[in-house]
Design an enzyme around this catalytic site. Structure first.
Site, PDB file in Angstrom:
ATOM      1  N   ASP A   7      -3.681   5.927  -7.140  1.00  0.00           N
ATOM      2  CA  ASP A   7      -4.701   5.532  -7.261  1.00  0.00           C
ATOM      3  C   ASP A   7      -5.071   6.162  -6.955  1.00  0.00           C
ATOM      4  O   ASP A   7      -5.969   7.019  -6.409  1.00  0.00           O
ATOM      5  CB  ASP A   7      -4.630   4.411  -5.708  1.00  0.00           C
ATOM      6  CG  ASP A   7      -5.671   3.598  -5.697  1.00  0.00           C
ATOM      7  OD1 ASP A   7      -7.059   3.467  -6.459  1.00  0.00           O
ATOM      8  OD2 ASP A   7      -6.314   3.255  -4.527  1.00  0.00           O
ATOM      9  N   GLU A  67      -3.839   3.551 -11.693  1.00  0.00           N
ATOM     10  CA  GLU A  67      -4.579   2.892 -11.895  1.00  0.00           C
ATOM     11  C   GLU A  67      -5.771   2.684 -12.772  1.00  0.00           C
ATOM     12  O   GLU A  67      -5.831   4.316 -12.997  1.00  0.00           O
ATOM     13  CB  GLU A  67      -5.571   2.272 -10.748  1.00  0.00           C
ATOM     14  CG  GLU A  67      -5.857   0.760 -10.634  1.00  0.00           C
ATOM     15  CD  GLU A  67      -6.650   0.495  -9.356  1.00  0.00           C
ATOM     16  OE1 GLU A  67      -6.373  -0.393  -8.921  1.00  0.00           O
ATOM     17  OE2 GLU A  67      -7.517   1.520  -9.190  1.00  0.00           O
ATOM     18  N   ASP A 140      -6.252   2.836   0.249  1.00  0.00           N
ATOM     19  CA  ASP A 140      -5.643   3.352  -1.350  1.00  0.00           C
ATOM     20  C   ASP A 140      -3.895   4.444  -0.965  1.00  0.00           C
ATOM     21  O   ASP A 140      -3.499   3.714  -2.296  1.00  0.00           O
ATOM     22  CB  ASP A 140      -6.104   5.260  -0.982  1.00  0.00           C
ATOM     23  CG  ASP A 140      -7.813   5.105  -0.983  1.00  0.00           C
ATOM     24  OD1 ASP A 140      -8.835   5.098  -1.875  1.00  0.00           O
ATOM     25  OD2 ASP A 140      -8.437   5.047   0.160  1.00  0.00           O
TER      26      ASP A 140
END
Length: 165
Positions: A7, A67, A140
């Site tokens: 992330d 991501e 996260d």
């Protein structure tokens, strides 16, 4: 196969690592790389790069799921995340680790069947799917595990579709 979920962030990079063996997916590690706000930009990016290389060397992932950068309202935030993604992608390229990118709604669908699932719902599912005693923290790290999980399911589907299983 060992999958590294990432992330990306400028202040906090979420890291989640899972192991896929047959039909079994297990938790290996989760954590974060954090940079203090008072550090100059070049030092923050250097820290992200160096700490990420340590993760790659320690866990030797086969693939990385990251991501995708999506539309954000704060341009400054988007630039910082883009810069962090750049050093992360550089480290992955240096180690010849293939990168697969997923939009946030793709990750949500893979964990809940619904592209607008809440963060809490996704966190509860990742806890349950990986047999963890509690929700991974910080958020996260939980997001990174969810991204890795999404990739595990997507890559399994690709193998089945292409007759590899």
């Amino acid at each position: 196969m060992r999958i590294l979920g990432v992330d990306p962030g400028y202040g906090i990079v979420g890291i989640g690592i899972i192991e896929v063996s047959g039909n079994r997916i297990s938790h290996v590690f989760h954590g974060t790389i954090e940079t203090p706000k008072d550090l100059p930009a070049e030092k923050r990016l250097k820290r992200i790069y160096e700490e990420f290389l340590k993760v790659l060397e320690r866990f030797s992932p086969d693939e990385c799921a990251m991501e995708k950068l999506f539309f954000v309202k704060n341009v400054t935030t988007a630039i910082g995340v883009g810069e962090a993604r750049g050093v992360l992608l550089l480290a992955l390229a240096e180690k010849n680790i293939p990168v697969f990118e997923y939009a946030p709604n793709e990750v949500k669908v893979s964990l809940s069947g619904y592209g607008r699932a809440s963060k809490k719902q996704i966190q509860e599912n990742i806890k349950r799917f990986l047999n963890l005693s509690e929700i991974p923290r910080p958020d996260d790290a939980a997001d990174a595990l969810a991204i890795a999980w999404c990739h595990a399911l997507q890559s399994r589907a690709r193998r089945v579709t292409h007759g590899e299983n």
